[in-house]
Design a protein around this motif. Structure first.
Motif, PDB file in Angstrom:
ATOM      1  N   UNK A  26       0.914   8.913  -8.289  1.00 44.24           N
ATOM      2  CA  UNK A  26       2.590   8.506  -8.738  1.00 44.24           C
ATOM      3  C   UNK A  26       3.240   8.784  -8.348  1.00 44.24           C
ATOM      4  N   UNK A  27       3.521   8.857  -7.665  1.00 40.03           N
ATOM      5  CA  UNK A  27       4.947   9.458  -6.725  1.00 40.03           C
ATOM      6  C   UNK A  27       4.921   7.824  -6.267  1.00 40.03           C
ATOM      7  N   UNK A  28       3.777   7.403  -5.335  1.00 35.01           N
ATOM      8  CA  UNK A  28       3.902   5.851  -5.124  1.00 35.01           C
ATOM      9  C   UNK A  28       4.582   4.665  -6.450  1.00 35.01           C
ATOM     10  N   UNK A  31       8.254   5.013  -7.785  1.00 35.24           N
ATOM     11  CA  UNK A  31       9.534   5.206  -6.763  1.00 35.24           C
ATOM     12  C   UNK A  31       8.778   5.526  -4.985  1.00 35.24           C
ATOM     13  N   UNK A  32       8.816   3.720  -4.510  1.00 33.22           N
ATOM     14  CA  UNK A  32       7.845   4.360  -3.041  1.00 33.22           C
ATOM     15  C   UNK A  32       9.190   4.538  -1.905  1.00 33.22           C
ATOM     16  N   UNK A  33      10.219   5.184  -2.172  1.00 27.12           N
ATOM     17  CA  UNK A  33      11.177   5.911  -0.974  1.00 27.12           C
ATOM     18  C   UNK A  33      10.871   6.918  -0.558  1.00 27.12           C
ATOM     19  N   UNK A  34       9.057   8.026  -0.284  1.00 30.93           N
ATOM     20  CA  UNK A  34       9.238   8.870   0.143  1.00 30.93           C
ATOM     21  C   UNK A  34       8.196   8.735   0.871  1.00 30.93           C
ATOM     22  N   UNK A  35       9.229   9.467   2.140  1.00 29.47           N
ATOM     23  CA  UNK A  35       8.388   9.112   3.173  1.00 29.47           C
ATOM     24  C   UNK A  35       7.862  10.640   4.260  1.00 29.47           C
ATOM     25  N   UNK A  36       7.839  11.612   2.983  1.00 33.01           N
ATOM     26  CA  UNK A  36       7.206  12.999   3.727  1.00 33.01           C
ATOM     27  C   UNK A  36       7.018  14.148   2.464  1.00 33.01           C
ATOM     28  N   UNK A  51       2.173   2.277   2.266  1.00 37.29           N
ATOM     29  CA  UNK A  51       1.323   1.902   1.526  1.00 37.29           C
ATOM     30  C   UNK A  51       1.765   0.477   3.040  1.00 37.29           C
ATOM     31  N   UNK A  52       2.338   0.252   3.123  1.00 38.48           N
ATOM     32  CA  UNK A  52       3.118  -0.471   4.291  1.00 38.48           C
ATOM     33  C   UNK A  52       1.782  -0.824   5.539  1.00 38.48           C
ATOM     34  N   UNK A  53       1.168  -0.084   5.898  1.00 35.19           N
ATOM     35  CA  UNK A  53       0.115  -0.663   6.766  1.00 35.19           C
ATOM     36  C   UNK A  53      -1.110  -0.746   6.058  1.00 35.19           C
ATOM     37  N   UNK A  65      -1.144  -5.829 -12.656  1.00 37.89           N
ATOM     38  CA  UNK A  65      -1.766  -5.346 -12.670  1.00 37.89           C
ATOM     39  C   UNK A  65      -2.505  -3.599 -12.127  1.00 37.89           C
ATOM     40  N   UNK A  66      -2.271  -3.186 -13.436  1.00 39.10           N
ATOM     41  CA  UNK A  66      -2.257  -1.777 -13.331  1.00 39.10           C
ATOM     42  C   UNK A  66      -3.027  -0.612 -12.531  1.00 39.10           C
ATOM     43  N   UNK A  67      -4.346  -1.499 -13.211  1.00 40.37           N
ATOM     44  CA  UNK A  67      -5.493  -0.549 -13.195  1.00 40.37           C
ATOM     45  C   UNK A  67      -5.618  -1.051 -11.214  1.00 40.37           C
ATOM     46  N   UNK A  68      -6.156  -2.347 -10.943  1.00 38.98           N
ATOM     47  CA  UNK A  68      -5.781  -2.599  -9.836  1.00 38.98           C
ATOM     48  C   UNK A  68      -4.815  -1.822  -8.966  1.00 38.98           C
ATOM     49  N   UNK A  69      -3.887  -1.923  -9.329  1.00 34.83           N
ATOM     50  CA  UNK A  69      -2.763  -0.847  -8.493  1.00 34.83           C
ATOM     51  C   UNK A  69      -2.414   0.354  -8.175  1.00 34.83           C
TER      52      UNK A  69
END
Length: 85
Positions: A26-28, A31-36, A51-53, A65-69
């Motif tokens: 849910x956090x990703x 907003x994908x801005x969480x490093x720790x 996510x980057x890797x 595609x929300x389910x795939x995501x």
């Protein structure tokens, strides 16, 4: 347990719950801005690096595609190596 466990390893050993993994997903998605990200019981996970890797998860985030995501992000999190805080 392995010296450098994955989230999946921690999930299998009950150190991380399904709810904690869902919260990280849910956090990703929010907003994908969480490093720790505080995963559980002193474990943190760098969600941006996770996510980057993971090419499939990064690709999935660009779709509608929300389910795939959600599934690809969850898989990336389960394969990631958190660090002990």
């Amino acid at each position: 347990m392995a010296a450098n466990p994955t989230v999946s390893d921690l999930f299998k050993s009950k150190d991380v719950t399904d709810e904690e993994v869902d919260a990280a997903v849910d956090a990703v998605l929010a907003d994908l801005a969480t490093y720790a990200y505080p995963l559980a019981k002193g474990w943190t996970l760098d969600l941006v690096e996770t996510i980057r890797t993971n090419e499939r998860a990064a690709e999935a985030l660009k779709t509608d595609k929300s389910a795939w995501k959600r599934n690809m992000v969850r898989t990336a999190i389960l394969l990631a190596h958190p660090v002990k805080a």
